[in-house]
Motif scaffolding. Structure first.
Motif, PDB file in Angstrom:
ATOM      1  N   ILE A  45      60.425  42.533  -1.520  1.00 27.52           N
ATOM      2  CA  ILE A  45      60.669  43.625  -0.573  1.00 27.52           C
ATOM      3  C   ILE A  45      61.261  44.853  -1.265  1.00 27.52           C
ATOM      4  CG2 ILE A  45      63.011  42.942   0.096  1.00 27.52           C
ATOM      5  CD1 ILE A  45      60.169  44.218   2.425  1.00 27.52           C
ATOM      6  N   ALA A  76      57.193  44.909   5.110  1.00 25.09           N
ATOM      7  CA  ALA A  76      57.043  46.025   4.178  1.00 25.09           C
ATOM      8  C   ALA A  76      56.115  47.082   4.760  1.00 25.09           C
ATOM      9  CB  ALA A  76      56.476  45.521   2.855  1.00 25.09           C
ATOM     10  N   CYS A  98      61.086  49.194   3.914  1.00 24.72           N
ATOM     11  CA  CYS A  98      61.299  47.995   4.725  1.00 24.72           C
ATOM     12  C   CYS A  98      61.733  48.396   6.126  1.00 24.72           C
ATOM     13  CB  CYS A  98      62.360  47.117   4.055  1.00 24.72           C
ATOM     14  SG  CYS A  98      62.806  45.641   4.972  1.00 24.72           S
ATOM     15  N   ASN A 114      61.463  41.064   6.108  1.00 22.71           N
ATOM     16  CA  ASN A 114      60.459  41.036   5.040  1.00 22.71           C
ATOM     17  C   ASN A 114      59.210  41.800   5.459  1.00 22.71           C
ATOM     18  OD1 ASN A 114      59.613  39.107   6.930  1.00 22.71           O
ATOM     19  ND2 ASN A 114      58.500  37.933   5.377  1.00 22.71           N
ATOM     20  N   ALA A 150      68.011  43.659   2.622  1.00 16.26           N
ATOM     21  CA  ALA A 150      66.827  44.043   3.394  1.00 16.26           C
ATOM     22  C   ALA A 150      66.935  43.521   4.823  1.00 16.26           C
ATOM     23  CB  ALA A 150      65.572  43.493   2.733  1.00 16.26           C
TER      24      ALA A 150
END
Length: 303
Positions: free
Chosen positions: A171, A207, A176, A205, A202
């Motif tokens: 990531i 992206a 993100c 997950n 982050a």
């Protein structure tokens, strides 16, 4: 009742990057003109826009990008030579790129990031929603991501970002999104965005990949956005402001893409994209797959 929003008709393709990861090939050739099998990468992107109904295309270019304009222009000398040879097949391929869309070009001039490149499109786009397609991401035409994003934008207004689930340890390579689920399995409400976060920090997950459908209010936000990561004006930073305050330009949604995507911005993925697309071609695939199996078998025996 769901509110109807203006129909999207314009696509913006930022193409001013230097392509340093592909040097020395890109010293005199734009990275967008590198061939993927037998078409330059940029043509796949324009074809995707046109397939989604966007035939008004603005390309953001820079110095040494003239070959992009030439590719989508007529080449009368070449066409005449092919006509004289009676080579109708190659003539059709040459004319295809010049007949795809109504093409426009503007130079970014000072390379100040993706956000600045998008801001260069403001005079052409005006006060209409529009799509942004990054040339490094090729989306398989059998997986109509952009059409789905346009559908969501026309239904909800605001902006829509393409998302893809990646391994948590990857990531940091992407922007993100923090998200909330909606009633639709492939659609999320974006509540926050961060550019290339540390994996430990982050928010998900999910992206960001290179497709956006943006409300025109993004221009007002970009004009006030300070340079961020890398000293550049980041589109992600501007979208974060829209996600944090819907009064600025409506909600920000994400479409989670689970189809076929080819990343041509990385040398290894570029080669894999060529192999995958060549294998799927009716004219090249059968013979190429046979050779590829033989090559892999020989390599395995030697290893």
């Amino acid at each position: 009742m769901t509110q109807a929003h203006p129909r999207i008709s314009k696509a913006v393709i930022p193409a001013a990057g230097l392509g340093t990861r592909f040097l020395p090939a890109t010293k005199a050739t734009p990275k967008e003109m590198l061939p993927v099998v037998d078409k330059p990468a940029i043509q796949y992107v324009v074809e995707e826009a046109v397939s989604a109904g966007l035939d008004d295309v603005l390309m953001i270019t820079g110095r040494n990008k003239r070959p992009l304009e030439d590719h989508f222009d007529r080449n009368y000398e070449l066409e005449s030579a092919l006509q004289k040879k009676g080579d109708a097949s190659r003539l059709a391929k040459v004319q295809e790129s010049s007949d795809l869309a109504t093409m426009h070009y503007v130079r970014q001039g000072d390379p100040r990031g993706l956000g600045h490149a998008v801001l260069c499109a403001a005079p052409h786009v005006g006060h209409e929603p529009f799509a942004v397609l990054l040339g490094d991401d090729l989306i398989d035409p059998r997986d109509p991501l952009l059409q789905r994003m346009i559908e969501i934008q026309e239904r909800h207004g605001g902006s829509v970002i393409a998302l893809m689930e990646v391994a948590p340890e990857q990531i940091h390579l992407y922007g993100c999104a923090a998200v909330d689920a909606t009633a639709e399995g492939d659609v999320v409400k974006i509540t926050g965005l961060v550019e290339k976060p540390d994996p430990a920090e982050a928010p998900s997950n999910y992206a960001i990949i290179g497709r956006y459908v943006l409300a025109p209010e993004i221009f007002d936000v970009l004009r006030k956005t300070e340079p961020g990561r890398g000293g550049e004006i980041q589109l992600t930073d501007a979208l974060q402001q829209l996600a944090a305050d819907e009064k600025l330009g409506g909600p920000v949604h994400g479409v989670v893409f689970r189809g076929r995507r080819y990343d041509t911005g990385d040398r290894g993925d570029y080669l894999r994209a060529i192999v995958r697309l060549a294998c799927e071609r009716e004219d090249l695939g059968p013979e190429f797959r046979t050779w590829l199996r033989s090559y892999v078998a020989e390599e395995m025996q030697q290893s």
